[in-house]
Design a protein around this motif. Structure first.
Motif, PDB file in Angstrom:
ATOM      1  N   ARG A 241      43.386 -33.893  -5.761  1.00 44.28           N
ATOM      2  CA  ARG A 241      42.176 -34.699  -5.897  1.00 44.28           C
ATOM      3  C   ARG A 241      42.435 -36.056  -6.540  1.00 44.28           C
ATOM      4  NH1 ARG A 241      38.768 -35.042 -10.106  1.00 44.28           N
ATOM      5  NH2 ARG A 241      39.746 -33.243 -11.111  1.00 44.28           N
ATOM      6  N   LYS A 242      43.137 -36.076  -7.646  1.00 44.03           N
ATOM      7  CA  LYS A 242      43.324 -37.329  -8.371  1.00 44.03           C
ATOM      8  C   LYS A 242      44.061 -38.367  -7.523  1.00 44.03           C
ATOM      9  CE  LYS A 242      45.108 -39.205 -12.743  1.00 44.03           C
ATOM     10  NZ  LYS A 242      45.893 -40.299 -12.128  1.00 44.03           N
ATOM     11  N   GLU A 243      45.183 -37.958  -6.953  1.00 48.03           N
ATOM     12  CA  GLU A 243      45.985 -38.892  -6.162  1.00 48.03           C
ATOM     13  C   GLU A 243      45.251 -39.355  -4.908  1.00 48.03           C
ATOM     14  OE1 GLU A 243      48.729 -40.248  -6.931  1.00 48.03           O
ATOM     15  OE2 GLU A 243      49.566 -39.036  -8.545  1.00 48.03           O
ATOM     16  N   PHE A 244      44.636 -38.429  -4.204  1.00 44.65           N
ATOM     17  CA  PHE A 244      43.998 -38.785  -2.940  1.00 44.65           C
ATOM     18  C   PHE A 244      42.695 -39.543  -3.141  1.00 44.65           C
ATOM     19  CE2 PHE A 244      46.121 -35.167  -0.302  1.00 44.65           C
ATOM     20  CZ  PHE A 244      47.326 -35.845  -0.399  1.00 44.65           C
ATOM     21  N   ASP A 245      41.916 -39.165  -4.135  1.00 44.25           N
ATOM     22  CA  ASP A 245      40.656 -39.876  -4.371  1.00 44.25           C
ATOM     23  C   ASP A 245      40.904 -41.330  -4.764  1.00 44.25           C
ATOM     24  OD1 ASP A 245      39.204 -37.677  -3.716  1.00 44.25           O
ATOM     25  OD2 ASP A 245      38.591 -37.150  -5.748  1.00 44.25           O
ATOM     26  N   GLU A 246      42.051 -41.593  -5.396  1.00 39.92           N
ATOM     27  CA  GLU A 246      42.389 -42.970  -5.757  1.00 39.92           C
ATOM     28  C   GLU A 246      42.795 -43.791  -4.543  1.00 39.92           C
ATOM     29  OE1 GLU A 246      45.442 -42.838  -8.665  1.00 39.92           O
ATOM     30  OE2 GLU A 246      44.126 -42.197 -10.311  1.00 39.92           O
ATOM     31  N   ARG A 247      43.453 -43.141  -3.584  1.00 41.83           N
ATOM     32  CA  ARG A 247      44.002 -43.852  -2.432  1.00 41.83           C
ATOM     33  C   ARG A 247      43.070 -43.876  -1.228  1.00 41.83           C
ATOM     34  NH1 ARG A 247      47.998 -42.088  -5.502  1.00 41.83           N
ATOM     35  NH2 ARG A 247      50.019 -43.189  -5.531  1.00 41.83           N
ATOM     36  N   TYR A 248      42.189 -42.898  -1.155  1.00 46.89           N
ATOM     37  CA  TYR A 248      41.300 -42.791   0.001  1.00 46.89           C
ATOM     38  C   TYR A 248      39.845 -42.924  -0.456  1.00 46.89           C
ATOM     39  CZ  TYR A 248      45.388 -40.969   2.490  1.00 46.89           C
ATOM     40  OH  TYR A 248      46.620 -40.825   3.064  1.00 46.89           O
ATOM     41  N   PRO A 249      39.199 -44.028  -0.138  1.00 46.15           N
ATOM     42  CA  PRO A 249      37.822 -44.234  -0.585  1.00 46.15           C
ATOM     43  C   PRO A 249      36.785 -43.366   0.125  1.00 46.15           C
ATOM     44  CG  PRO A 249      38.544 -46.067   0.779  1.00 46.15           C
ATOM     45  CD  PRO A 249      39.749 -45.221   0.535  1.00 46.15           C
ATOM     46  N   TYR A 250      37.180 -42.780   1.259  1.00 44.26           N
ATOM     47  CA  TYR A 250      36.233 -41.961   2.031  1.00 44.26           C
ATOM     48  C   TYR A 250      36.803 -40.550   2.199  1.00 44.26           C
ATOM     49  CZ  TYR A 250      34.522 -46.617   3.167  1.00 44.26           C
ATOM     50  OH  TYR A 250      34.069 -47.904   3.078  1.00 44.26           O
ATOM     51  N   SER A 251      35.919 -39.574   2.144  1.00 45.43           N
ATOM     52  CA  SER A 251      36.385 -38.191   2.294  1.00 45.43           C
ATOM     53  C   SER A 251      35.239 -37.281   2.714  1.00 45.43           C
ATOM     54  CB  SER A 251      36.996 -37.681   0.986  1.00 45.43           C
ATOM     55  OG  SER A 251      36.023 -37.623  -0.036  1.00 45.43           O
ATOM     56  N   ILE A 252      35.615 -36.145   3.304  1.00 49.82           N
ATOM     57  CA  ILE A 252      34.702 -35.035   3.602  1.00 49.82           C
ATOM     58  C   ILE A 252      35.408 -33.784   3.092  1.00 49.82           C
ATOM     59  CG2 ILE A 252      33.286 -33.901   5.343  1.00 49.82           C
ATOM     60  CD1 ILE A 252      34.004 -36.175   7.266  1.00 49.82           C
ATOM     61  N   LYS A 253      34.689 -32.946   2.373  1.00 54.77           N
ATOM     62  CA  LYS A 253      35.332 -31.779   1.781  1.00 54.77           C
ATOM     63  C   LYS A 253      34.458 -30.536   1.949  1.00 54.77           C
ATOM     64  CE  LYS A 253      37.396 -34.726  -1.808  1.00 54.77           C
ATOM     65  NZ  LYS A 253      37.488 -35.012  -3.257  1.00 54.77           N
ATOM     66  N   LYS A 254      35.082 -29.463   2.355  1.00 52.33           N
ATOM     67  CA  LYS A 254      34.443 -28.144   2.377  1.00 52.33           C
ATOM     68  C   LYS A 254      35.490 -27.141   1.942  1.00 52.33           C
ATOM     69  CE  LYS A 254      31.076 -25.295   2.933  1.00 52.33           C
ATOM     70  NZ  LYS A 254      29.893 -25.375   2.062  1.00 52.33           N
ATOM     71  N   LEU A 255      35.447 -26.766   0.680  1.00 51.55           N
ATOM     72  CA  LEU A 255      36.444 -25.876   0.093  1.00 51.55           C
ATOM     73  C   LEU A 255      35.984 -24.436   0.219  1.00 51.55           C
ATOM     74  CD1 LEU A 255      36.988 -28.033  -3.101  1.00 51.55           C
ATOM     75  CD2 LEU A 255      38.351 -28.057  -1.006  1.00 51.55           C
ATOM     76  N   LEU A 256      36.849 -23.588   0.753  1.00 58.24           N
ATOM     77  CA  LEU A 256      36.515 -22.181   0.952  1.00 58.24           C
ATOM     78  C   LEU A 256      37.709 -21.320   0.569  1.00 58.24           C
ATOM     79  CD1 LEU A 256      34.791 -22.486   4.460  1.00 58.24           C
ATOM     80  CD2 LEU A 256      33.635 -22.075   2.283  1.00 58.24           C
ATOM     81  N   ASP A 257      37.432 -20.081   0.210  1.00 59.57           N
ATOM     82  CA  ASP A 257      38.515 -19.167  -0.154  1.00 59.57           C
ATOM     83  C   ASP A 257      38.763 -18.130   0.942  1.00 59.57           C
ATOM     84  OD1 ASP A 257      36.273 -17.604  -0.356  1.00 59.57           O
ATOM     85  OD2 ASP A 257      36.500 -17.143  -2.494  1.00 59.57           O
ATOM     86  N   ASN A 258      38.379 -18.470   2.188  1.00 57.72           N
ATOM     87  CA  ASN A 258      38.556 -17.546   3.317  1.00 57.72           C
ATOM     88  C   ASN A 258      39.592 -18.051   4.325  1.00 57.72           C
ATOM     89  OD1 ASN A 258      37.217 -19.675   4.464  1.00 57.72           O
ATOM     90  ND2 ASN A 258      35.558 -18.481   5.368  1.00 57.72           N
TER      91      ASN A 258
END
Length: 362
Positions: free
Chosen positions: A144-161
């Motif tokens: 998260r830290k590295e990518f959020d700094e480098r990529y201003p746009y994102s879509i996330k859906k975190l699942l444990d399946n």
């Protein structure tokens, strides 16, 4: 020895012809995958039988002929993914492509703990768009830290399946959606990507269920073909990417291309196998990028492994709509649309059934 060769010959011949059955049964659809392996094994069996027996009876000649037909049946699928075949997606001829972007697709494998290995690889490649399949909260926290700094746009859906998904982009995204097209718990993404020139394209990322023990493929077919129909309806160019859990030469993937009209850059270039990174002898092209003929190919590479059972793949495309007519587009016949509609209906019904079962368990 003779009996063993005969049994093996007929067994692998059966494996070769099983995919002709247009059914979603997992033990049939899984035979779409090892076509190269079946062709090689049958070739060895034919050679061994020929060397062992100098003269053949009429029935043996018929048997050998059947095995050879089975070999040719397998070769006719995989041939198109060798350099011997005609290239489908043309390369850009521009010396200084001015409207290009790079996209990296990686199934990180949820249980893989080598987060830093992946992070190191992604930062080294620094793609404009990064698609991650199977991330859970642990994966998110590690990048998260590295990518959020480098990529201003994102879509996330975190699942444990194992069906979580994240998309990071340096390019502007708009109208982004997390969609559950067929089954609850199996998301796909849709977004509009804006290139630096201001030109836009639709991006769809998917990760349907694979065929596996007691799990048939109705929902996989339905999800891919639903996306294909969405692509066909849109008025802007489209790109579809992700772990499709299907090989490039299957009937389903061919039907997806015919309905969507998208190109496959591997045709005429190679397999670019991405799974299984652990087993060199059993690898298949499961991670895909299909795109509109308005794009031209600049580069396509399979990257090194980082602990997942998938290799990442990276592609660079240049937007050249003025030359799209020069590329041959897959075309669907009326019977293809009819087959696609039937598969979608079957998949949606199966998806509803699966959703009800999950709710009852909960």
């Amino acid at each position: 020895m003779e009996l063993t060769l005969i049994i093996l010959g007929f067994t692998f011949t059966l494996f070769s012809f099983l995919p002709f059955l247009k059914v979603p049964w997992w033990w049939v659809r899984v035979m779409d995958f090892p076509r190269l392996h079946i062709a090689v094994i049958l070739t060895v069996i034919v050679a061994a039988y020929s060397l062992q027996y100098a003269t053949w009876t009429t029935s043996e000649i018929a048997m050998i002929a059947l095995w050879v037909i089975a070999i040719l049946n397998e070769v006719r699928y995989i041939y198109f993914f060798t350099p011997l075949a005609r290239v489908e997606a043309l390369r850009s001829e521009k010396k200084k492509p001015a409207n290009a972007f790079t996209m990296m697709i990686a199934n990180v494998r949820m249980v893989n703990k080598k987060h830093q290995e992946f992070l190191k690889l992604a930062l080294k490649e620094h793609p404009d768009i990064l698609v991650m399949n199977e991330p859970d909260e642990a994966w998110h926290e590690s990048v998260r830290k590295e990518f959020d700094e480098r990529y201003p746009y994102s879509i996330k859906k975190l699942l444990d399946n194992t069906y979580g998904m994240m998309l990071f982009s340096k390019l502007k995204l708009s109208n982004s959606e997390v969609r559950f097209l067929v089954e609850d718990g199996i998301p796909s993404f849709y977004t509009v990507v804006e290139l630096e020139s201001g030109d836009k394209f639709d991006l769809y990322t998917v990760h349907p269920q694979p065929p596996r023990l007691m799990k048939d493929t109705e929902t996989r077919e339905a999800e891919l073909l639903l996306v294909a129909k969405m692509v066909k309806k849109t008025k802007v160019p489209s790109v579809v990417a992700g772990d499709l859990n299907d090989v490039a030469w299957s009937r389903t993937t061919k039907l997806f291309k015919q309905i969507s009209g998208l190109l496959d850059p591997r045709v005429g270039r190679g397999f670019f196998n991405t799974y299984n990174a652990y087993i060199p002898l059993f690898r298949y092209p499961l991670d895909h990028v299909f795109y509109d003929p308005a794009f031209r190919l600049l580069g396509l590479r399979r990257l090194e492994k980082f602990g997942s059972d998938h290799f990442p793949i990276i592609i660079t495309l240049n937007y050249e709509p003025e030359r799209e007519e020069e590329q041959d587009v897959p075309v669907a016949e009326p019977e293809d649309h009819e087959e696609a509609n039937e598969l979608i209906q079957e998949g949606l019904e199966k998806g509803e059934e699966n959703n009800r079962e999950k709710k009852n368990v909960q």
